[in-house]
Design an enzyme around this catalytic site. Structure first.
Site, short mmCIF file in Angstrom:
data_model
loop_
_atom_site.label_atom_id
_atom_site.label_comp_id
_atom_site.label_asym_id
_atom_site.label_seq_id
_atom_site.Cartn_x
_atom_site.Cartn_y
_atom_site.Cartn_z
N SER A 220 31.44 138.07 146.26
CA SER A 220 30.86 139.16 147.04
C SER A 220 29.69 139.72 146.23
O SER A 220 29.63 139.51 145.01
CB SER A 220 31.91 140.27 147.22
OG SER A 220 31.34 141.45 147.74
N TYR B 161 38.63 146.00 144.18
CA TYR B 161 37.85 144.95 144.86
C TYR B 161 36.73 144.45 143.94
O TYR B 161 36.54 143.24 143.76
CB TYR B 161 37.29 145.49 146.18
CG TYR B 161 36.67 144.42 147.05
CD1 TYR B 161 37.45 143.49 147.73
CD2 TYR B 161 35.29 144.35 147.22
CE1 TYR B 161 36.89 142.51 148.53
CE2 TYR B 161 34.70 143.37 148.02
CZ TYR B 161 35.51 142.46 148.68
OH TYR B 161 34.94 141.48 149.47
#
Ligand SMILES: NC(=O)c1ccc[n+]([C@@H]2O[C@H](COP(=O)([O-])OP(=O)(O)OC[C@H]3O[C@@H](n4cnc5c(N)ncnc54)[C@H](O)[C@@H]3O)[C@@H](O)[C@H]2O)c1
Length: 282
Positions: A143, A156
């Site tokens: 990501s 995350y």
């Protein structure tokens, strides 16, 4: 990898979002597909949808956080289609909130899927790829959260930094010992998927979730932001290009706000400045 026709792709997290877009794009290239996902009904629906379009597809219910489950996925793929040529370690989940308010289960769940999912994929597929000796490619979904850090999403960010580091190290290891296997790391900007509802797939054993106001705020923010973002197909097409051209970093376009945020972070490291919160203007 140049000619994808008739080759076999295994995609994890394939029942939704970016994973399903990858399945569609690789089916259009004439690949045989093995779709892996933890969500049984959604997986069945996606397999039926692709078969109705003429694709050769096997669906395997898989928990990427579980070693035996990924071993069974590798066996099922080999039994049905023989050699695997493309592995997309794509399954991923999100949780948000202040780090000290997260539960141990919050950490464990996200680390199991986002980090161990890739580790299990590497351990159970790469040896067979080396053994059969044909051109192969591995795509790990990290990501832009792996290239910068923002508040109230610490777990995350940590797991996506790990996904990027794992991918770079895999690239080095394969360049050294099996250069016929290429590696890409997809670092997507926001996309309109179901990631804000990731908790739908939390196992009962790791159900104890942080319920604070900050946690709810983080989830509302990600839900809002992703619903206004680009379709996952854009990212799948980026992956296809990356596989064909053996490109490692699959990043947003240079003018994307996430690129500016990532550059700012790298500049801070370079100049030994304290980290500054620069939200991508989305
Ligand atoms: N959507 C975004 O804005 C965005 C941005 C950057 C990175 N990503 C990454 O893209 C990847 C795909 O996410 P998405 O946005 O398409 O979300 P999504 O929720 O639409 O799809 C994720 C899929 O993974 C599956 N999954 C969850 N846990 C699993 C497990 N333990 N084993 C197997 N499958 C499991 C889910 O059932 C779902 O089908 C993730 O790694 C995510 O972190 C997404």
């Amino acid at each position: 990898m140049q000619d994808l026709t008739g080759k076999t792709a295994v995609i994890t997290g394939a029942a939704s979002g970016i994973g399903f877009a990858l399945a569609q794009v690789f089916a259009e290239q004439g690949m045989q597909l093995v779709l892996a996902d933890i969500e049984t009904d959604a997986l069945e629906k996606r397999v039926t949808e692709l078969r109705s379009q003429g694709a050769a597809v096997l669906g395997v219910v898989t928990d990427v956080g579980d070693d035996a489950s990924v071993a069974a996925l590798a066996s099922a793929a080999a039994e049905t289609y023989g050699n695997v040529h493309l592995l997309c370690n794509n399954a991923g989940v999100y949780t948000g909130g202040l780090l000290w308010e997260q539960t141990e289960a919050d950490f464990e769940w996200v680390m199991r899927v986002n980090q161990w999912g890739i580790i299990h994929g590497i351990r159970h597929f790469v040896p067979a790829m080396i053994e059969h000796g044909q051109d192969c490619h591995i795509v790990n979904t990290a990501s832009m959260a792996g290239l910068c850090t923002l508040p109230i999403a610490g777990i995350y960010h940590m797991t996506k930094h790990a996904a990027l580091a794992l991918s770079e190290c895999l690239y080095h290891d394969l360049a050294l010992s099996a250069p016929q296997i290429g590696v890409s790391c997809l670092c997507p900007e926001l996309a309109d998927t179901e990631i804000a509802r990731a908790r739908r797939n939390r196992p009962a054993t790791l159900a104890e979730e942080n319920q604070t106001a900050m946690h709810e705020f983080a989830h509302a923010a990600i839900s809002d932001a992703t619903s206004q973002s680009k379709p996952p197909r854009v990212l799948a097409e980026r992956v296809l290009q990356g596989v064909l051209e053996r490109q490692f970093y699959l990043l947003p376009p240079a003018d994307d706000p996430w690129i500016k945020t990532a550059h700012k972070r790298l500049d801070d490291v370079h100049a030994a400045r304290n980290p500054e919160f620069l939200a991508p203007e989305i």
